[in-house]
Design a protein around this motif. Sequence first.
Motif, short mmCIF file in Angstrom:
data_model
loop_
_atom_site.label_atom_id
_atom_site.label_comp_id
_atom_site.label_asym_id
_atom_site.label_seq_id
_atom_site.Cartn_x
_atom_site.Cartn_y
_atom_site.Cartn_z
N UNK A 67 -6.96 14.37 8.14
CA UNK A 67 -6.27 15.42 7.38
C UNK A 67 -6.04 14.98 5.94
N UNK A 68 -5.62 13.74 5.74
CA UNK A 68 -5.36 13.25 4.38
C UNK A 68 -6.65 13.15 3.57
N UNK B 115 0.82 -1.20 0.00
CA UNK B 115 0.00 0.00 0.00
C UNK B 115 0.86 1.26 0.00
N UNK B 116 1.91 1.27 0.82
CA UNK B 116 2.75 2.44 0.95
C UNK B 116 3.73 2.51 -0.22
N UNK B 117 3.52 3.46 -1.11
CA UNK B 117 4.37 3.58 -2.29
C UNK B 117 5.73 4.17 -1.96
N UNK B 118 5.91 4.69 -0.75
CA UNK B 118 7.20 5.27 -0.37
C UNK B 118 8.08 4.27 0.38
N UNK B 119 7.62 3.06 0.55
CA UNK B 119 8.43 1.96 1.12
C UNK B 119 8.99 2.29 2.50
N UNK C 191 2.40 17.11 5.43
CA UNK C 191 2.64 17.15 3.99
C UNK C 191 1.35 17.22 3.19
N UNK C 192 0.37 16.42 3.59
CA UNK C 192 -0.91 16.41 2.89
C UNK C 192 -1.62 17.76 3.04
N UNK C 193 -1.54 18.33 4.24
CA UNK C 193 -2.18 19.63 4.48
C UNK C 193 -1.52 20.72 3.63
N UNK C 194 -0.19 20.72 3.57
CA UNK C 194 0.52 21.71 2.76
C UNK C 194 0.15 21.57 1.28
N UNK C 195 0.01 20.32 0.82
CA UNK C 195 -0.39 20.07 -0.56
C UNK C 195 -1.76 20.67 -0.84
N UNK C 196 -2.70 20.48 0.09
CA UNK C 196 -4.05 21.00 -0.08
C UNK C 196 -4.07 22.53 -0.03
N UNK D 17 -0.65 13.64 -5.53
CA UNK D 17 0.15 13.07 -4.44
C UNK D 17 -0.64 12.80 -3.17
N UNK D 18 -1.86 13.33 -3.09
CA UNK D 18 -2.63 13.18 -1.85
C UNK D 18 -2.81 11.73 -1.45
N UNK D 19 -3.03 10.85 -2.41
CA UNK D 19 -3.26 9.44 -2.07
C UNK D 19 -1.99 8.78 -1.56
N UNK D 20 -0.82 9.31 -1.95
CA UNK D 20 0.44 8.75 -1.47
C UNK D 20 0.60 9.03 0.02
N UNK D 21 0.21 10.23 0.44
CA UNK D 21 0.23 10.54 1.87
C UNK D 21 -0.76 9.66 2.63
N UNK D 22 -1.96 9.49 2.09
CA UNK D 22 -2.96 8.65 2.75
C UNK D 22 -2.47 7.22 2.87
N UNK D 23 -1.84 6.69 1.83
CA UNK D 23 -1.31 5.32 1.88
C UNK D 23 -0.26 5.18 2.98
N UNK D 24 0.60 6.19 3.10
CA UNK D 24 1.63 6.13 4.14
C UNK D 24 1.00 6.17 5.52
N UNK D 25 -0.03 6.99 5.69
CA UNK D 25 -0.73 7.06 6.97
C UNK D 25 -1.39 5.73 7.32
N UNK D 26 -2.05 5.12 6.36
CA UNK D 26 -2.71 3.85 6.62
C UNK D 26 -1.71 2.77 7.02
#
Length: 273
Positions: A228-229, A107-111, A152-157, A246-255
């Motif tokens: 937030x994500x 799920x986490x694309x940032x490994x 990061x997600x908040x800054x993106x938004x 990129x928002x979904x990448x942050x959400x994936x990392x959070x999950x």
Amino acid sequence: MDVRLTAEQQQLREAAAKLADDLGPGSVQELSDESRIARLESTVAATEWRTLRADGASGVEVAIVAEEFARGLVDVPFLGPVLADDLSRRLGREIEVGTAEAAAPGVDLTRSTVGVDESPAALTELSADDALRWHALALASTSADLVGAARGAHALAVDYAKVREQYGSTIGSYQAIAHLLAESLALIEGSVSVLRHAAWAVDELPAEETVRAGRIAKIYCARAARTVCETAIQVHGGIGNTWECLAHVYLRRVLTSTELWPVVLEEIDLGFS
């Protein structure tokens, strides 16, 4: 405790933030840029931040780096190596961890979970107090990852709300959007406070209290970061549900971070709901 960062801790935060901004992925497409990842891996290795605990760093300092790395979606291992380093320091011998090449698709694309072992066999060799403190550091570190991803997600938004126009005005000028972003910021500020306490507690409070502080931080930060994500995706509108955002990448990392050493309300004897 003093929640303010020392001058040295602020410098560490600025250095980690610059590294993340310079070499972290700026788009979904950059997640597959092997040359960038190689430069990032080389730079992170050179900082020696993965051995912060062996160098005498506090739980707060580990959390500072973890938070900035998550904010910038740094996609090379940090949590696994730094927790192995703490375990090695307590055992007095080196513990091996996985590498980026060993990462399986997930799920986490940032490994960020590469090298993470939630129940290392060597943990049984520690004293009860040391084992609890290691667990507390794991909770604080993953809470920091959650807070960073939320930031990061908040800054993106916020950046998107400043440039996306509807009916002749930027969407951030409308109360419906502004209130969503303000509520997210309030959640982040609360998360920072509870995280700082948990990170400080790792080295300062009795062992059982460190884990309790870590559990409180983990459940609060996990709930806040997910909200937030999801809000960031909502602010982006239709494009927020696309692969390119990129928002979904942050959400994936959070999950993913939420499921590392997960905490449920029943484990906390406070009035959370």
